[in-house]
Scaffold this active site. Structure first.
Site, PDB file in Angstrom:
ATOM      1  NE  ARG A 158     -17.226  12.850 -30.826  1.00 40.11           N
ATOM      2  CZ  ARG A 158     -18.166  13.258 -29.926  1.00 40.11           C
ATOM      3  NH1 ARG A 158     -17.619  13.409 -28.757  1.00 40.11           N
ATOM      4  NH2 ARG A 158     -19.348  13.690 -30.480  1.00 40.11           N
TER       5      ARG A 158
ATOM      6  CG  HIS B 246      -0.333  -6.356 -11.606  1.00 44.81           C
ATOM      7  ND1 HIS B 246      -0.587  -7.848 -11.429  1.00 44.81           N
ATOM      8  CD2 HIS B 246      -1.468  -6.310 -12.507  1.00 44.81           C
ATOM      9  CE1 HIS B 246      -1.415  -8.107 -12.217  1.00 44.81           C
ATOM     10  NE2 HIS B 246      -2.027  -7.083 -12.688  1.00 44.81           N
TER      11      HIS B 246
ATOM     12  CB  SER C  17      -0.947  -0.056   1.091  1.00 50.44           C
ATOM     13  OG  SER C  17      -0.213   0.009   2.308  1.00 50.44           O
TER      14      SER C  17
ATOM     15  NE  ARG D 226     -11.458  -1.353 -14.651  1.00 53.16           N
ATOM     16  CZ  ARG D 226     -11.396  -2.671 -15.090  1.00 53.16           C
ATOM     17  NH1 ARG D 226     -11.039  -3.109 -16.640  1.00 53.16           N
ATOM     18  NH2 ARG D 226     -11.743  -3.702 -14.532  1.00 53.16           N
TER      19      ARG D 226
ATOM     20  CB  SER E 190      -9.746  12.029 -29.107  1.00 53.41           C
ATOM     21  OG  SER E 190     -11.040  11.712 -29.668  1.00 53.41           O
TER      22      SER E 190
ATOM     23  NE  ARG F 209      -1.613  -6.807 -20.169  1.00 50.45           N
ATOM     24  CZ  ARG F 209      -2.691  -7.379 -20.588  1.00 50.45           C
ATOM     25  NH1 ARG F 209      -2.494  -8.363 -21.616  1.00 50.45           N
ATOM     26  NH2 ARG F 209      -3.768  -6.890 -19.957  1.00 50.45           N
TER      27      ARG F 209
END
Length: 261
Positions: A126, A211, A89, A115, A124, A216
């Site tokens: 868009r 992690h 932690s 996450r 983006s 990965r």
């Protein structure tokens, strides 16, 4: 079509306010800790992790907590004990920010699975209109000439179609409102390949980084993301050796000495 290589840029790291740290330590009688770490170059990332750990037990020096009769004074030893005891932690206070450049949407689609302890700001499509198709090819693909000829030909066709749509919609004509450009650009991105190289800002704390680097770079991970997090692992060993120095690299897989911290 433009051939690219995934790149990692470490753009932000922790920075401690040592005046405020000193004010707190003076109040609790822990000034000797700051005197001990203030030798040579200050390592804010590792100092922050140690600071967070010591506040949990008030272990700035023996006797401040009557239950603590001795303390580890070597930071490397102290932080390795944090890892070994899975006191992860305290690592969540220490975050690093990267620009992941020329990474495909294959990578970004997998990154969103991580996450906790993460912040993401991604280019983006868009808003950003494509005028070329940057694309990464692994070495084994580059050695297959027929594959490369067909792949580059396909990418060129996609680029040409993007240019045709922009002309067809008149997006570069004077007076076209931005909301219309955005609407058409969003439609046009639907024809872009998932392997299209893009960019994002990615922030993660040390607990998460440990992690994700392990996860990965594992042998079964996707090859581009393995390459990317191998580079991140190399950066982190240099940045915070006491927090990442327990890894061994076996055929590209980063294996930690202490797992699930």
């Amino acid at each position: 079509m433009r051939a690219v290589e995934p790149q990692v840029h470490l753009i932000a790291r922790p920075e401690l306010d040592y005046d405020e740290v000193a004010a707190y330590l003076q109040d609790v009688g822990g000034e000797s800790w700051l005197e001990r770490v203030d030798r040579g170059d200050l390592d804010d990332a590792q100092n922050l992790a140690e600071f967070a750990g010591r506040i949990c037990y008030r272990s700035w020096k023996p006797g401040l907590n009557p239950n603590v009769t001795k303390v580890r004074t070597d930071q490397d030893v102290y932080l390795k004990n944090i890892l070994a005891s899975a006191h992860g932690s305290v690592l969540e206070h220490v975050s690093f920010t990267f620009v992941l450049h020329n990474v495909s949407r294959v990578v970004t689609h997998e990154l969103v699975r991580h996450r906790a302890g993460v912040a993401v700001s991604q280019e983006s499509l868009r808003f950003v209109r494509l005028d070329d198709i940057p694309f990464w090819f692994p070495e084994w693909a580059q050695k297959d000439q027929e594959l490369m000829d067909r792949a580059t030909g396909l990418m060129q066709q996609i680029e040409e179609f993007q240019h045709w749509m922009a002309d067809h919609f008149g997006l570069d004509e004077e007076g076209v409102p931005f909301h219309e450009k955005k609407e058409k650009t969003s439609f046009m991105r639907r024809f872009a390949p998932e392997g299209l190289a893009t960019g994002l800002v990615w922030t993660a704390n040390v607990r998460t980084l440990r992690h994700v680097i392990e996860n990965r770079t594992a042998p079964g991970a996707e090859e581009e993301i393995r390459l990317l997090f191998g580079k991140i692992g190399e950066l982190m060993v240099k940045e915070a050796p006491s927090l990442f120095g327990d890894y061994t690299v076996e055929d590209g897989a980063w294996v930690p000495g202490w797992r699930k911290v």
